[in-house]
Design a protein around this motif. Structure first.
Motif, PDB file in Angstrom:
ATOM      1  N   ALA A   1       0.828  -1.207   0.000  1.00 27.12           N
ATOM      2  CA  ALA A   1       0.000   0.000   0.000  1.00 27.12           C
ATOM      3  C   ALA A   1       0.865   1.262   0.000  1.00 27.12           C
ATOM      4  CB  ALA A   1      -0.932  -0.002   1.209  1.00 27.12           C
ATOM      5  N   ILE A   2       1.900   1.279   0.826  1.00 24.29           N
ATOM      6  CA  ILE A   2       2.792   2.436   0.871  1.00 24.29           C
ATOM      7  C   ILE A   2       3.522   2.596  -0.452  1.00 24.29           C
ATOM      8  CG2 ILE A   2       4.868   3.384   1.974  1.00 24.29           C
ATOM      9  CD1 ILE A   2       3.868   2.017   4.565  1.00 24.29           C
ATOM     10  N   ALA A   3       3.979   1.488  -1.026  1.00 26.62           N
ATOM     11  CA  ALA A   3       4.669   1.548  -2.310  1.00 26.62           C
ATOM     12  C   ALA A   3       3.741   2.055  -3.403  1.00 26.62           C
ATOM     13  CB  ALA A   3       5.217   0.174  -2.672  1.00 26.62           C
ATOM     14  N   SER A   4       2.498   1.641  -3.386  1.00 25.88           N
ATOM     15  CA  SER A   4       1.548   2.101  -4.395  1.00 25.88           C
ATOM     16  C   SER A   4       1.308   3.600  -4.283  1.00 25.88           C
ATOM     17  CB  SER A   4       0.226   1.356  -4.255  1.00 25.88           C
ATOM     18  OG  SER A   4       0.410  -0.009  -4.485  1.00 25.88           O
ATOM     19  N   LEU A   5       1.155   4.090  -3.055  1.00 26.66           N
ATOM     20  CA  LEU A   5       0.957   5.525  -2.869  1.00 26.66           C
ATOM     21  C   LEU A   5       2.176   6.329  -3.313  1.00 26.66           C
ATOM     22  CD1 LEU A   5      -0.885   5.571   0.567  1.00 26.66           C
ATOM     23  CD2 LEU A   5      -1.843   6.042  -1.690  1.00 26.66           C
ATOM     24  N   CYS A   6       3.355   5.807  -3.033  1.00 28.83           N
ATOM     25  CA  CYS A   6       4.578   6.491  -3.463  1.00 28.83           C
ATOM     26  C   CYS A   6       4.690   6.515  -4.981  1.00 28.83           C
ATOM     27  CB  CYS A   6       5.809   5.825  -2.859  1.00 28.83           C
ATOM     28  SG  CYS A   6       6.050   6.166  -1.121  1.00 28.83           S
TER      29      CYS A   6
ATOM     30  N   THR B   1       2.425  11.298 -10.591  1.00 29.49           N
ATOM     31  CA  THR B   1       1.755  12.593 -10.644  1.00 29.49           C
ATOM     32  C   THR B   1       2.763  13.722 -10.791  1.00 29.49           C
ATOM     33  OG1 THR B   1      -0.018  11.719  -9.277  1.00 29.49           O
ATOM     34  CG2 THR B   1       0.167  14.110  -9.412  1.00 29.49           C
ATOM     35  N   MET B   2       3.840  13.665 -10.009  1.00 26.59           N
ATOM     36  CA  MET B   2       4.869  14.699 -10.115  1.00 26.59           C
ATOM     37  C   MET B   2       5.536  14.667 -11.481  1.00 26.59           C
ATOM     38  SD  MET B   2       6.650  14.716  -6.372  1.00 26.59           S
ATOM     39  CE  MET B   2       7.795  16.004  -6.796  1.00 26.59           C
ATOM     40  N   LEU B   3       5.771  13.486 -12.008  1.00 28.03           N
ATOM     41  CA  LEU B   3       6.386  13.367 -13.328  1.00 28.03           C
ATOM     42  C   LEU B   3       5.467  13.933 -14.406  1.00 28.03           C
ATOM     43  CD1 LEU B   3       8.822  12.295 -14.897  1.00 28.03           C
ATOM     44  CD2 LEU B   3       7.614  10.125 -15.107  1.00 28.03           C
ATOM     45  N   ALA B   4       4.173  13.657 -14.305  1.00 32.43           N
ATOM     46  CA  ALA B   4       3.222  14.207 -15.274  1.00 32.43           C
ATOM     47  C   ALA B   4       3.181  15.726 -15.193  1.00 32.43           C
ATOM     48  CB  ALA B   4       1.839  13.618 -15.029  1.00 32.43           C
TER      49      ALA B   4
ATOM     50  N   GLU C   1      14.272  20.824  -8.098  1.00 24.17           N
ATOM     51  CA  GLU C   1      14.123  19.933  -6.947  1.00 24.17           C
ATOM     52  C   GLU C   1      12.959  18.966  -7.129  1.00 24.17           C
ATOM     53  OE1 GLU C   1      14.194  23.325  -6.505  1.00 24.17           O
ATOM     54  OE2 GLU C   1      16.272  23.492  -5.877  1.00 24.17           O
ATOM     55  N   ALA C   2      12.068  19.253  -8.054  1.00 23.05           N
ATOM     56  CA  ALA C   2      10.933  18.358  -8.291  1.00 23.05           C
ATOM     57  C   ALA C   2      11.420  17.006  -8.813  1.00 23.05           C
ATOM     58  CB  ALA C   2       9.957  18.993  -9.270  1.00 23.05           C
ATOM     59  N   TRP C   3      12.499  17.011  -9.580  1.00 24.80           N
ATOM     60  CA  TRP C   3      13.056  15.740 -10.057  1.00 24.80           C
ATOM     61  C   TRP C   3      13.564  14.906  -8.892  1.00 24.80           C
ATOM     62  CZ3 TRP C   3      12.019  13.830 -14.565  1.00 24.80           C
ATOM     63  CH2 TRP C   3      11.723  14.676 -15.622  1.00 24.80           C
ATOM     64  N   MET C   4      14.133  15.579  -7.895  1.00 23.08           N
ATOM     65  CA  MET C   4      14.584  14.858  -6.705  1.00 23.08           C
ATOM     66  C   MET C   4      13.401  14.248  -5.971  1.00 23.08           C
ATOM     67  SD  MET C   4      17.647  17.360  -5.352  1.00 23.08           S
ATOM     68  CE  MET C   4      17.318  16.909  -3.696  1.00 23.08           C
ATOM     69  N   GLY C   5      12.270  14.930  -5.970  1.00 18.77           N
ATOM     70  CA  GLY C   5      11.066  14.390  -5.350  1.00 18.77           C
ATOM     71  C   GLY C   5      10.579  13.145  -6.065  1.00 18.77           C
TER      72      GLY C   5
ATOM     73  N   VAL D   1      12.411  11.035  -7.846  1.00 22.57           N
ATOM     74  CA  VAL D   1      13.357   9.955  -7.551  1.00 22.57           C
ATOM     75  C   VAL D   1      13.169   9.462  -6.118  1.00 22.57           C
ATOM     76  CG1 VAL D   1      15.812   9.417  -7.304  1.00 22.57           C
ATOM     77  CG2 VAL D   1      15.011  10.728  -9.274  1.00 22.57           C
ATOM     78  N   PHE D   2      12.939  10.374  -5.181  1.00 25.88           N
ATOM     79  CA  PHE D   2      12.722   9.997  -3.793  1.00 25.88           C
ATOM     80  C   PHE D   2      11.523   9.070  -3.663  1.00 25.88           C
ATOM     81  CE2 PHE D   2      10.385  10.800   0.157  1.00 25.88           C
ATOM     82  CZ  PHE D   2      11.326  10.390   1.088  1.00 25.88           C
ATOM     83  N   PHE D   3      10.396   9.435  -4.271  1.00 22.19           N
ATOM     84  CA  PHE D   3       9.203   8.610  -4.169  1.00 22.19           C
ATOM     85  C   PHE D   3       9.384   7.256  -4.838  1.00 22.19           C
ATOM     86  CE2 PHE D   3       6.702  12.592  -3.358  1.00 22.19           C
ATOM     87  CZ  PHE D   3       6.271  12.217  -2.103  1.00 22.19           C
ATOM     88  N   VAL D   4      10.106   7.214  -5.946  1.00 22.14           N
ATOM     89  CA  VAL D   4      10.354   5.930  -6.607  1.00 22.14           C
ATOM     90  C   VAL D   4      11.222   5.037  -5.734  1.00 22.14           C
ATOM     91  CG1 VAL D   4      11.521   4.863  -8.561  1.00 22.14           C
ATOM     92  CG2 VAL D   4       9.993   6.787  -8.949  1.00 22.14           C
ATOM     93  N   VAL D   5      12.261   5.591  -5.152  1.00 24.25           N
ATOM     94  CA  VAL D   5      13.168   4.797  -4.311  1.00 24.25           C
ATOM     95  C   VAL D   5      12.461   4.332  -3.036  1.00 24.25           C
ATOM     96  CG1 VAL D   5      15.267   4.933  -2.904  1.00 24.25           C
ATOM     97  CG2 VAL D   5      15.271   5.806  -5.242  1.00 24.25           C
ATOM     98  N   VAL D   6      11.747   5.227  -2.379  1.00 29.00           N
ATOM     99  CA  VAL D   6      11.042   4.848  -1.148  1.00 29.00           C
ATOM    100  C   VAL D   6       9.977   3.800  -1.445  1.00 29.00           C
ATOM    101  CG1 VAL D   6       9.474   5.696   0.644  1.00 29.00           C
ATOM    102  CG2 VAL D   6      11.539   6.957   0.108  1.00 29.00           C
TER     103      VAL D   6
END
Length: 69
Positions: A15-20, A26-29, A40-44, A46-51
């Motif tokens: 569930a957490i992975a799906s939300l991330c 959404t940020m990429l779109a 810094e949005a690109w870092m966000g 990457v952060f969500f993908v890694v987490v």
């Protein structure tokens, strides 16, 4: 009992992975549509993908260790 805990931890991680991943998509779109312009949005993203990936792996490991599946 531990088997059920492993399954519950797996579903929580999923569930957490799906939300991330939804947040990263959404940020990429928004970046592609030029709604976000900060570098810094690109870092966000990457952060969500890694987490998301790490929580999915942790959930899979919990299911494997505790439930034996």
């Amino acid at each position: 009992m531990l088997g059920r805990l492993g399954i519950v931890l797996y579903w929580c991680g999923l569930a957490i992975a799906s939300l991330c991943e939804i947040a990263a998509f959404t940020m990429l779109a928004m970046l592609v549509a030029n709604k976000l312009s900060a570098p810094e949005a690109w870092m966000g993203v990457v952060f969500f993908v890694v987490v998301g990936g790490l929580t999915w792996l942790a959930g899979r490991a919990a299911k494997y260790v505790l439930a034996g599946i």
